[in-house]
Scaffold this motif. Structure first.
Motif, PDB file in Angstrom:
ATOM      1  N   THR A   1       0.292  -1.398   0.086  1.00 58.36           N
ATOM      2  CA  THR A   1       0.067   0.152  -0.094  1.00 58.36           C
ATOM      3  C   THR A   1       0.831   1.143  -0.198  1.00 58.36           C
ATOM      4  O   THR A   1       1.858   0.998   0.466  1.00 58.36           O
ATOM      5  CB  THR A   1      -0.649  -0.537   0.888  1.00 58.36           C
ATOM      6  OG1 THR A   1       0.483   0.144   2.589  1.00 58.36           O
ATOM      7  CG2 THR A   1      -1.350  -0.950   1.932  1.00 58.36           C
ATOM      8  N   ASP A   2       0.275   2.090  -0.647  1.00 55.74           N
ATOM      9  CA  ASP A   2       0.959   3.669  -0.447  1.00 55.74           C
ATOM     10  C   ASP A   2       2.434   3.980   1.376  1.00 55.74           C
ATOM     11  O   ASP A   2       2.562   4.333   1.283  1.00 55.74           O
ATOM     12  CB  ASP A   2       0.304   4.996  -0.495  1.00 55.74           C
ATOM     13  CG  ASP A   2      -0.163   4.924  -2.419  1.00 55.74           C
ATOM     14  OD1 ASP A   2       0.735   4.203  -3.034  1.00 55.74           O
ATOM     15  OD2 ASP A   2      -1.158   6.244  -2.384  1.00 55.74           O
ATOM     16  N   ALA A   3       1.246   3.758   2.163  1.00 53.47           N
ATOM     17  CA  ALA A   3       1.583   3.457   3.894  1.00 53.47           C
ATOM     18  C   ALA A   3       2.905   2.509   3.356  1.00 53.47           C
ATOM     19  O   ALA A   3       3.557   3.168   4.392  1.00 53.47           O
ATOM     20  CB  ALA A   3       0.285   3.441   4.945  1.00 53.47           C
ATOM     21  N   ALA A   4       2.432   1.579   3.294  1.00 46.82           N
ATOM     22  CA  ALA A   4       3.729   0.798   3.951  1.00 46.82           C
ATOM     23  C   ALA A   4       4.959   0.927   3.157  1.00 46.82           C
ATOM     24  O   ALA A   4       6.233   0.709   3.045  1.00 46.82           O
ATOM     25  CB  ALA A   4       3.253  -0.681   3.413  1.00 46.82           C
ATOM     26  N   ALA A   5       4.609   1.396   1.679  1.00 46.87           N
ATOM     27  CA  ALA A   5       5.944   1.607   0.807  1.00 46.87           C
ATOM     28  C   ALA A   5       6.389   3.290   1.308  1.00 46.87           C
ATOM     29  O   ALA A   5       7.661   3.308   2.088  1.00 46.87           O
ATOM     30  CB  ALA A   5       5.034   2.210  -0.662  1.00 46.87           C
ATOM     31  N   ASP A   6       5.506   4.311   1.657  1.00 48.10           N
ATOM     32  CA  ASP A   6       6.676   5.406   2.757  1.00 48.10           C
ATOM     33  C   ASP A   6       6.842   5.026   3.434  1.00 48.10           C
ATOM     34  O   ASP A   6       7.761   5.434   4.144  1.00 48.10           O
ATOM     35  CB  ASP A   6       5.457   6.193   2.473  1.00 48.10           C
ATOM     36  CG  ASP A   6       4.757   7.134   2.021  1.00 48.10           C
ATOM     37  OD1 ASP A   6       5.001   7.090   0.648  1.00 48.10           O
ATOM     38  OD2 ASP A   6       3.655   6.954   1.606  1.00 48.10           O
ATOM     39  N   ARG A   7       6.735   4.475   5.059  1.00 46.46           N
ATOM     40  CA  ARG A   7       7.298   3.608   6.061  1.00 46.46           C
ATOM     41  C   ARG A   7       8.410   2.606   5.610  1.00 46.46           C
ATOM     42  O   ARG A   7       9.699   3.033   6.317  1.00 46.46           O
ATOM     43  CB  ARG A   7       6.271   3.036   6.856  1.00 46.46           C
ATOM     44  CG  ARG A   7       6.872   2.174   8.101  1.00 46.46           C
ATOM     45  CD  ARG A   7       7.420   3.751   8.817  1.00 46.46           C
ATOM     46  NE  ARG A   7       7.633   3.045  10.021  1.00 46.46           N
ATOM     47  CZ  ARG A   7       8.550   4.232  10.790  1.00 46.46           C
ATOM     48  NH1 ARG A   7       9.372   4.661  10.722  1.00 46.46           N
ATOM     49  NH2 ARG A   7       9.540   3.561  12.268  1.00 46.46           N
TER      50      ARG A   7
ATOM     51  N   ASP B   1       7.896  -2.091  -6.101  1.00 43.59           N
ATOM     52  CA  ASP B   1       6.379  -1.862  -6.271  1.00 43.59           C
ATOM     53  C   ASP B   1       6.577   0.031  -5.461  1.00 43.59           C
ATOM     54  O   ASP B   1       7.025  -0.307  -4.551  1.00 43.59           O
ATOM     55  CB  ASP B   1       5.358  -2.539  -5.108  1.00 43.59           C
ATOM     56  CG  ASP B   1       3.958  -2.031  -5.400  1.00 43.59           C
ATOM     57  OD1 ASP B   1       3.490  -1.988  -6.249  1.00 43.59           O
ATOM     58  OD2 ASP B   1       3.488  -2.764  -4.763  1.00 43.59           O
ATOM     59  N   LYS B   2       5.907   0.197  -5.746  1.00 42.92           N
ATOM     60  CA  LYS B   2       6.272   2.050  -5.780  1.00 42.92           C
ATOM     61  C   LYS B   2       7.356   2.781  -5.480  1.00 42.92           C
ATOM     62  O   LYS B   2       7.729   3.106  -4.147  1.00 42.92           O
ATOM     63  CB  LYS B   2       5.167   1.937  -4.151  1.00 42.92           C
ATOM     64  CG  LYS B   2       3.398   1.426  -4.614  1.00 42.92           C
ATOM     65  CD  LYS B   2       1.971   1.822  -3.522  1.00 42.92           C
ATOM     66  CE  LYS B   2       1.601   1.396  -4.132  1.00 42.92           C
ATOM     67  NZ  LYS B   2       0.782   0.356  -4.638  1.00 42.92           N
ATOM     68  N   GLY B   3       8.614   1.866  -5.331  1.00 44.43           N
ATOM     69  CA  GLY B   3       9.641   2.470  -5.713  1.00 44.43           C
ATOM     70  C   GLY B   3      10.665   1.893  -4.444  1.00 44.43           C
ATOM     71  O   GLY B   3      11.557   2.146  -4.055  1.00 44.43           O
ATOM     72  N   VAL B   4      10.152   0.868  -3.942  1.00 40.57           N
ATOM     73  CA  VAL B   4      10.218  -0.509  -2.873  1.00 40.57           C
ATOM     74  C   VAL B   4      10.762  -1.258  -3.544  1.00 40.57           C
ATOM     75  O   VAL B   4       9.932  -2.333  -4.209  1.00 40.57           O
ATOM     76  CB  VAL B   4       9.199  -0.117  -1.496  1.00 40.57           C
ATOM     77  CG1 VAL B   4       9.896  -1.000  -0.740  1.00 40.57           C
ATOM     78  CG2 VAL B   4       9.224   0.991  -0.411  1.00 40.57           C
ATOM     79  N   LYS B   5      12.260  -1.807  -3.787  1.00 39.54           N
ATOM     80  CA  LYS B   5      12.159  -3.265  -4.011  1.00 39.54           C
ATOM     81  C   LYS B   5      12.634  -4.288  -2.813  1.00 39.54           C
ATOM     82  O   LYS B   5      12.848  -4.100  -1.828  1.00 39.54           O
ATOM     83  CB  LYS B   5      14.069  -3.465  -4.012  1.00 39.54           C
ATOM     84  CG  LYS B   5      14.449  -2.877  -5.959  1.00 39.54           C
ATOM     85  CD  LYS B   5      15.959  -3.006  -6.095  1.00 39.54           C
ATOM     86  CE  LYS B   5      16.248  -2.890  -7.171  1.00 39.54           C
ATOM     87  NZ  LYS B   5      17.441  -2.412  -7.638  1.00 39.54           N
TER      88      LYS B   5
END
Length: 117
Positions: A4-10, A56-60
């Motif tokens: 999710t966006d929240a997980a990617a941001d964290r 996903d969303k900039g996270v590997k």
């Protein structure tokens, strides 16, 4: 597996604050807890030899090869409530969880899920 966006941001924030050499987040499962399995996460420099690499969303994300069938179709979220902040796995392969929420029972993905990510 997706975030999710929240997980990617964290995850991005945690990676930015960690030591150099962090290439991604390795996710897996291990035997343990009263329900039988627990999710695992660790920051690593690079994937292990047979890890599945997902971005996903900039996270590997590096998915442990032994956990791929258990994590197909899973969404990782980050939630905050009055008492805690934590990562939560929304896994369609999860069949039950213990009362304390620390462990889960997960079945390998069914053949029709093999096309899902």
């Amino acid at each position: 597996m997706r975030l999710t966006d929240a997980a990617a941001d964290r995850v991005k924030a945690l990676m930015a604050g960690s030591a150099t050499g962090v290439g991604g987040l390795r996710v897996g499962v291990k035997k343990g807890g009263c329900a039988g399995m627990e999710y695992t996460m660790e920051f690593v420099a690079e994937p292990a030899r047979f890890d599945e690499v997902v971005e996903d969303k900039g996270v590997k994300l590096f998915i442990d090869a032994k956990a791929v069938l258990y994590l197909l179709g899973t969404e990782m979220d980050f939630v905050t409530d009055k008492l805690a902040s934590k990562f939560v796995f929304n896994n369609p392969n999860q069949t039950s969880a213990c009362g304390c929420g620390e462990s889960v029972e997960i079945a390998p993905a069914k053949p029709e899920m093999l096309g899902a990510g």
